[in-house]
Design a protein around this motif. Structure first.
Motif, PDB file in Angstrom:
ATOM      1  N   GLU B  15       0.843  -1.194   0.000  1.00  0.00           N
ATOM      2  CA  GLU B  15       0.000   0.000   0.000  1.00  0.00           C
ATOM      3  C   GLU B  15       0.878   1.243   0.000  1.00  0.00           C
ATOM      4  N   VAL B  16       0.378   2.313  -0.580  1.00  0.00           N
ATOM      5  CA  VAL B  16       1.125   3.569  -0.622  1.00  0.00           C
ATOM      6  C   VAL B  16       0.437   4.593   0.285  1.00  0.00           C
ATOM      7  N   PHE B  17       1.228   5.191   1.164  1.00  0.00           N
ATOM      8  CA  PHE B  17       0.738   6.237   2.073  1.00  0.00           C
ATOM      9  C   PHE B  17       1.531   7.510   1.797  1.00  0.00           C
ATOM     10  N   GLU B  18       0.844   8.595   1.473  1.00  0.00           N
ATOM     11  CA  GLU B  18       1.540   9.840   1.141  1.00  0.00           C
ATOM     12  C   GLU B  18       0.885  11.022   1.856  1.00  0.00           C
ATOM     13  N   ASP B  19       1.695  11.784   2.562  1.00  0.00           N
ATOM     14  CA  ASP B  19       1.171  13.002   3.189  1.00  0.00           C
ATOM     15  C   ASP B  19       0.920  14.068   2.136  1.00  0.00           C
ATOM     16  N   ILE B  20      -0.244  14.681   2.204  1.00  0.00           N
ATOM     17  CA  ILE B  20      -0.539  15.841   1.348  1.00  0.00           C
ATOM     18  C   ILE B  20      -0.336  17.117   2.155  1.00  0.00           C
ATOM     19  N   ILE B  21      -0.852  17.115   3.371  1.00  0.00           N
ATOM     20  CA  ILE B  21      -0.709  18.240   4.299  1.00  0.00           C
ATOM     21  C   ILE B  21      -0.293  17.651   5.636  1.00  0.00           C
ATOM     22  N   LYS B  22       0.659  18.291   6.290  1.00  0.00           N
ATOM     23  CA  LYS B  22       1.059  17.823   7.620  1.00  0.00           C
ATOM     24  C   LYS B  22       1.399  19.001   8.515  1.00  0.00           C
ATOM     25  N   THR B  23       0.633  19.159   9.569  1.00  0.00           N
ATOM     26  CA  THR B  23       0.921  20.181  10.581  1.00  0.00           C
ATOM     27  C   THR B  23       0.847  19.464  11.934  1.00  0.00           C
ATOM     28  N   PRO B  24       1.179  20.147  13.034  1.00  0.00           N
ATOM     29  CA  PRO B  24       1.053  19.475  14.337  1.00  0.00           C
ATOM     30  C   PRO B  24      -0.383  19.028  14.638  1.00  0.00           C
ATOM     31  N   ASP B  25      -1.374  19.706  14.067  1.00  0.00           N
ATOM     32  CA  ASP B  25      -2.768  19.421  14.414  1.00  0.00           C
ATOM     33  C   ASP B  25      -3.517  18.553  13.415  1.00  0.00           C
ATOM     34  N   VAL B  26      -3.077  18.542  12.180  1.00  0.00           N
ATOM     35  CA  VAL B  26      -3.841  17.839  11.156  1.00  0.00           C
ATOM     36  C   VAL B  26      -2.906  17.224  10.112  1.00  0.00           C
ATOM     37  N   ARG B  27      -3.330  16.057   9.630  1.00  0.00           N
ATOM     38  CA  ARG B  27      -2.562  15.439   8.552  1.00  0.00           C
ATOM     39  C   ARG B  27      -3.559  14.922   7.528  1.00  0.00           C
ATOM     40  N   ILE B  28      -3.344  15.310   6.278  1.00  0.00           N
ATOM     41  CA  ILE B  28      -4.174  14.820   5.178  1.00  0.00           C
ATOM     42  C   ILE B  28      -3.309  13.868   4.367  1.00  0.00           C
ATOM     43  N   GLU B  29      -3.831  12.691   4.130  1.00  0.00           N
ATOM     44  CA  GLU B  29      -3.032  11.618   3.546  1.00  0.00           C
ATOM     45  C   GLU B  29      -3.775  10.978   2.380  1.00  0.00           C
ATOM     46  N   ARG B  30      -3.043  10.648   1.327  1.00  0.00           N
ATOM     47  CA  ARG B  30      -3.594   9.810   0.250  1.00  0.00           C
ATOM     48  C   ARG B  30      -3.096   8.391   0.463  1.00  0.00           C
ATOM     49  N   ILE B  31      -4.009   7.446   0.351  1.00  0.00           N
ATOM     50  CA  ILE B  31      -3.642   6.035   0.478  1.00  0.00           C
ATOM     51  C   ILE B  31      -4.089   5.338  -0.810  1.00  0.00           C
ATOM     52  N   ILE B  32      -3.218   4.496  -1.342  1.00  0.00           N
ATOM     53  CA  ILE B  32      -3.565   3.726  -2.532  1.00  0.00           C
ATOM     54  C   ILE B  32      -3.460   2.241  -2.185  1.00  0.00           C
ATOM     55  N   SER B  33      -4.563   1.537  -2.376  1.00  0.00           N
ATOM     56  CA  SER B  33      -4.612   0.095  -2.091  1.00  0.00           C
ATOM     57  C   SER B  33      -5.039  -0.629  -3.353  1.00  0.00           C
ATOM     58  N   LYS B  34      -4.629  -1.875  -3.451  1.00  0.00           N
ATOM     59  CA  LYS B  34      -5.112  -2.724  -4.557  1.00  0.00           C
ATOM     60  C   LYS B  34      -5.069  -4.165  -4.065  1.00  0.00           C
ATOM     61  N   GLY B  35      -6.138  -4.550  -3.412  1.00  0.00           N
ATOM     62  CA  GLY B  35      -6.197  -5.892  -2.849  1.00  0.00           C
ATOM     63  C   GLY B  35      -5.549  -6.001  -1.483  1.00  0.00           C
ATOM     64  N   HIS B  36      -4.955  -4.910  -1.001  1.00  0.00           N
ATOM     65  CA  HIS B  36      -4.274  -4.971   0.301  1.00  0.00           C
ATOM     66  C   HIS B  36      -5.282  -4.968   1.448  1.00  0.00           C
ATOM     67  N   THR B  37      -4.854  -5.578   2.521  1.00  0.00           N
ATOM     68  CA  THR B  37      -5.594  -5.498   3.778  1.00  0.00           C
ATOM     69  C   THR B  37      -4.582  -5.145   4.872  1.00  0.00           C
ATOM     70  N   THR B  38      -5.075  -4.860   6.055  1.00  0.00           N
ATOM     71  CA  THR B  38      -4.158  -4.535   7.150  1.00  0.00           C
ATOM     72  C   THR B  38      -3.269  -5.748   7.426  1.00  0.00           C
ATOM     73  N   PRO B  39      -1.950  -5.558   7.409  1.00  0.00           N
ATOM     74  CA  PRO B  39      -1.037  -6.701   7.572  1.00  0.00           C
ATOM     75  C   PRO B  39      -1.300  -7.492   8.862  1.00  0.00           C
ATOM     76  N   ASN B  40      -1.260  -8.806   8.740  1.00  0.00           N
ATOM     77  CA  ASN B  40      -1.366  -9.729   9.884  1.00  0.00           C
ATOM     78  C   ASN B  40      -2.667  -9.587  10.671  1.00  0.00           C
ATOM     79  N   ASN B  41      -3.690  -9.037  10.028  1.00  0.00           N
ATOM     80  CA  ASN B  41      -4.964  -8.804  10.719  1.00  0.00           C
ATOM     81  C   ASN B  41      -4.811  -8.059  12.031  1.00  0.00           C
ATOM     82  N   GLU B  42      -3.794  -7.214  12.077  1.00  0.00           N
ATOM     83  CA  GLU B  42      -3.633  -6.392  13.282  1.00  0.00           C
ATOM     84  C   GLU B  42      -4.687  -5.292  13.307  1.00  0.00           C
ATOM     85  N   TRP B  43      -4.913  -4.750  14.494  1.00  0.00           N
ATOM     86  CA  TRP B  43      -5.857  -3.641  14.645  1.00  0.00           C
ATOM     87  C   TRP B  43      -5.120  -2.322  14.637  1.00  0.00           C
TER      88      TRP B  43
END
Lengths: 104, 104
Positions: B15-43
């Protein structure tokens, strides 16, 4: 769960602004335009930064350095606090759905 | 101006995780998935709230009360801090583009 494309009014005499999330530090807003522009060609001059995404439709943003950006689906811009701007055009033939995140 | 649908890697081994905006209070992120799930069924158990929108594609989020939500284009949910969740499914046949806003 809510959908960004649902509950769009059949008629849009005015632009629609709706808060999705609102805290002291951040506000996420849905905006629906259809041919609307900033009233009276006034400039927005905001105390907060605004990151804005066109999710659907098309629009133009004009900045006070005369730069105009034409936003289509997926385009996003970051507007710094007090960066004067106005919505100079939105598509009159379809709804434009904006997502705006206001932050400090 | 940047487009949310541009610069998508041809191959997505992770999966790809990319910050678009990052400040101490807020972070806007783009995530790209293709068949991915959370690794190892972790929470995921996050210190910040996360508002998340599926801009394109489809995905399922599983919460630890066993509620699963199927998100399609335009669907968004607000995940409170420490609300345990995992990505249980994303469409393997197309990219899913998420927009996440992390806030306090």
């Amino acid at each position: 769960m809510t959908n960004l494309f649902s509950n769009i009014p059949a008629k849009l005499p005015e632009e629609v602004f709706e808060d999705i999330i609102k805290t002291p530090d951040v506000r996420i807003e849905r905006i629906i335009s259809k041919g609307h522009t900033t009233p009276n060609n006034e400039w927005y001059d905001q105390d907060e930064n605004e990151w804005v995404l066109v999710v659907k439709g098309e629009a133009k943003l004009l900045f006070d350095d005369e730069k105009e950006v034409h936003l289509k689906e997926g385009d996003h811009v970051n507007i710094l606090a007090h960066q004067r701007h106005q919505v100079s055009w939105t598509d009159p033939n379809q709804e434009t759905i904006w997502l705006a995140v206001f932050y400090k």
